[in-house]
Structures are given as structure tokens and as C-alpha cells.
Design an enzyme around this catalytic site. Structure first.
Site, PDB file in Angstrom:
ATOM      1  N   GLY A 145      27.864 -30.636 -25.566  1.00 35.73           N
ATOM      2  CA  GLY A 145      27.531 -32.028 -25.259  1.00 35.73           C
ATOM      3  C   GLY A 145      28.381 -32.958 -26.094  1.00 35.73           C
ATOM      4  O   GLY A 145      28.343 -32.894 -27.325  1.00 35.73           O
ATOM      5  N   SER A 146      29.150 -33.830 -25.488  1.00 36.34           N
ATOM      6  CA  SER A 146      30.133 -34.590 -26.247  1.00 36.34           C
ATOM      7  C   SER A 146      30.774 -35.681 -25.391  1.00 36.34           C
ATOM      8  O   SER A 146      30.236 -36.061 -24.363  1.00 36.34           O
ATOM      9  CB  SER A 146      31.196 -33.627 -26.781  1.00 36.34           C
ATOM     10  OG  SER A 146      31.551 -32.700 -25.767  1.00 36.34           O
ATOM     11  N   ARG A 147      31.984 -36.128 -25.828  1.00 39.44           N
ATOM     12  CA  ARG A 147      32.631 -37.230 -25.133  1.00 39.44           C
ATOM     13  C   ARG A 147      34.149 -37.155 -25.293  1.00 39.44           C
ATOM     14  O   ARG A 147      34.648 -36.649 -26.290  1.00 39.44           O
ATOM     15  CB  ARG A 147      32.133 -38.551 -25.708  1.00 39.44           C
ATOM     16  CG  ARG A 147      32.495 -39.760 -24.861  1.00 39.44           C
ATOM     17  CD  ARG A 147      31.807 -40.977 -25.415  1.00 39.44           C
ATOM     18  NE  ARG A 147      32.719 -41.856 -26.101  1.00 39.44           N
ATOM     19  CZ  ARG A 147      32.331 -42.857 -26.888  1.00 39.44           C
ATOM     20  NH1 ARG A 147      31.051 -43.066 -27.098  1.00 39.44           N
ATOM     21  NH2 ARG A 147      33.212 -43.632 -27.462  1.00 39.44           N
TER      22      ARG A 147
END
Length: 234
Positions: free
Chosen positions: A189-191
Site C-alpha cells: 500500500g503506497s503511492r
């Protein structure tokens, strides 16, 4: 199409980074399942999710001069001016930034948004705030790349999130990448932030769903000089 081809196409490849986690999950499932049958089935579900998380499906990347392609699956969480990280040495002024948020159900293999030479790879330790927050670009752990093609330079930054604790980058400074080529991965989960040259007109909007290696973020041949320089809105 043969039966073998049909079966092969039914299964999405798993990235090599995922195999250790799948093995750990499977062993844990067998151990706890020995003591309690219900936990065995729960463990199988968790193992299946780990396999799903590390999937690495093939993508068909548009091939055309000037196109910048999404480096990540996910949803656009920011389109607008922002100051790029200082360590990338892109600009002291705000540039157009497109941010793509990846939740734990998105494919997390990152792909090069543009073909060219990797002129900078810069890692910076930081916090693990929710990657959807704008301040995550400044405060969170991150790894940034600058890709140069002729006179064009763009930045792409992997940002860790609330759950993510590991940024993986496969390329080094001086290497050449092709648009859509795998260059990294983030767990879990990240960007991804992409910084564009001045005058770039985005082709995406907030909330739009991205497909890594396929969705076009911008065409650098289409510019709007009158919209520059970009400034933050207070």
C-alpha cells in the site's frame, strides 16, 4: 489455442519479490492448521491474498514519442502544482505533479513512465503516514528517480505508506529504461508521484483509475506555456 495455453493464461504471473512472503504464509498456514482446522482455512485465504498482491500481469504500453505513462495501478489522488523533492534536483519551483495512490488490492509492480536514461536514484528515509495525505510526499520514506530523454527530464517518486515498509528499486543510475519497463515495487500500500516539465498538460483527473504501463498521463508534445509558472494555492 491448446489446453496448456488456456491453463497458463488463466494464471497471472507472480513477481519474484513475492515468493518469500508466499512461502512464509504457506508454512505458517500448515503449522497453525495442524493445531486448529479453522485456522488452516483462514491461512489459505491469507496466502491466496499474498499471491494476489504480488501478481505481475503483462501490460501493453503505448509506443509514441512524448507520451508519459502511469507508473502504477491505483487512483489519481492529486493533479496540480507541487515542489519536487530537493534530492532530485529537478526544479526549485513547483511543477505539475500527478499522484497515484495504491491500496493493498492494487498491483504494486511499478513501471517506467517514460523511456530514457536514469540520471538519478535518490533514497530518503522518513515516516509512514497515510500515503493519501499530501504531506506524505515530504514526510514519508521515499525513493526518487529522474529519467532523461534528450532535453526532457521527469521525476518519479516511490512513497511508502501507512502499511508499506519496504521500497524496492530494480534500476541504478546510468541505466537505460523503456517506457512500461518494470523498475520497482512497494510493499504493502503506497503511492507514486510523477513530476513533469513546465507547461505539461495532464490527461488525467482526480479519482481516475490508472493502469501501470498503459494509461497515458500526459503527452509532452502538447504544452500550455501560458499556464506556467505553476504556484501553490494558499
Amino acid at each position: 489455442m491448446s489446453l496448456v495455453d488456456s491453463v497458463t493464461k488463466a494464471f497471472v504471473p507472480i513477481h519474484r519479490e513475492g515468493w518469500p512472503f508466499i512461502a512464509i504464509s504457506l508454512v505458517a498456514t500448515l503449522v497453525i492448521g495442524w493445531f486448529a482446522d479453522p485456522l488452516f482455512w483462514i491461512g489459505l485465504i491469507v496466502t491466496a491474498w499474498v499471491c494476489y498482491f504480488f501478481r505481475d500481469p503483462p501490460r501493453v504500453t503505448p509506443v509514441s514519442e512524448g507520451l508519459v505513462i502511469s507508473p502504477a495501478d491505483g487512483v489519481v489522488s492529486h493533479v496540480g502544482p507541487a515542489r519536487p523533492p530537493a534530492e532530485l534536483d529537478l526544479s526549485g519551483e513547483p511543477l505539475l505533479r500527478v499522484s497515484i495512490f495504491m491500496n493493498v488490492f492494487n498491483c504494486h509492480v511499478n513501471r517506467a513512465p517514460m523511456g530514457g536514461k536514469v540520471t538519478r536514484v535518490a533514497y530518503r528515509a522518513g515516516k509512514f503516514l497515510n500515503a493519501e495525505l499530501d504531506k506524505a510526499s515530504e514526510d514519508n520514506e521515499r525513493n526518487g528517480l529522474v529519467i532523461e530523454n534528450g532535453e526532457t527530464r521527469i521525476g518519479v517518486v516511490q512513497i511508502a505508506g501507512l502499511v508499506a515498509r519496504r521500497i524496492v528499486c530494480f534500476v541504478r543510475e546510468g541505466e537505460t529504461v523503456s517506457a512500461g519497463e518494470r523498475f520497482g515495487l512497494i510493499r504493502f500500500g503506497s503511492r507514486l508521484d510523477v513530476y513533469f516539465p513546465e507547461g505539461t498538460v495532464p490527461k488525467v483527473a482526480l479519482g481516475q483509475t490508472m493502469i501501470a504501463g498503459e494509461t497515458v498521463l500526459a503527452d509532452l508534445r502538447e504544452t500550455n506555456p501560458t499556464a506556467q509558472p505553476l504556484t501553490r494555492v494558499s
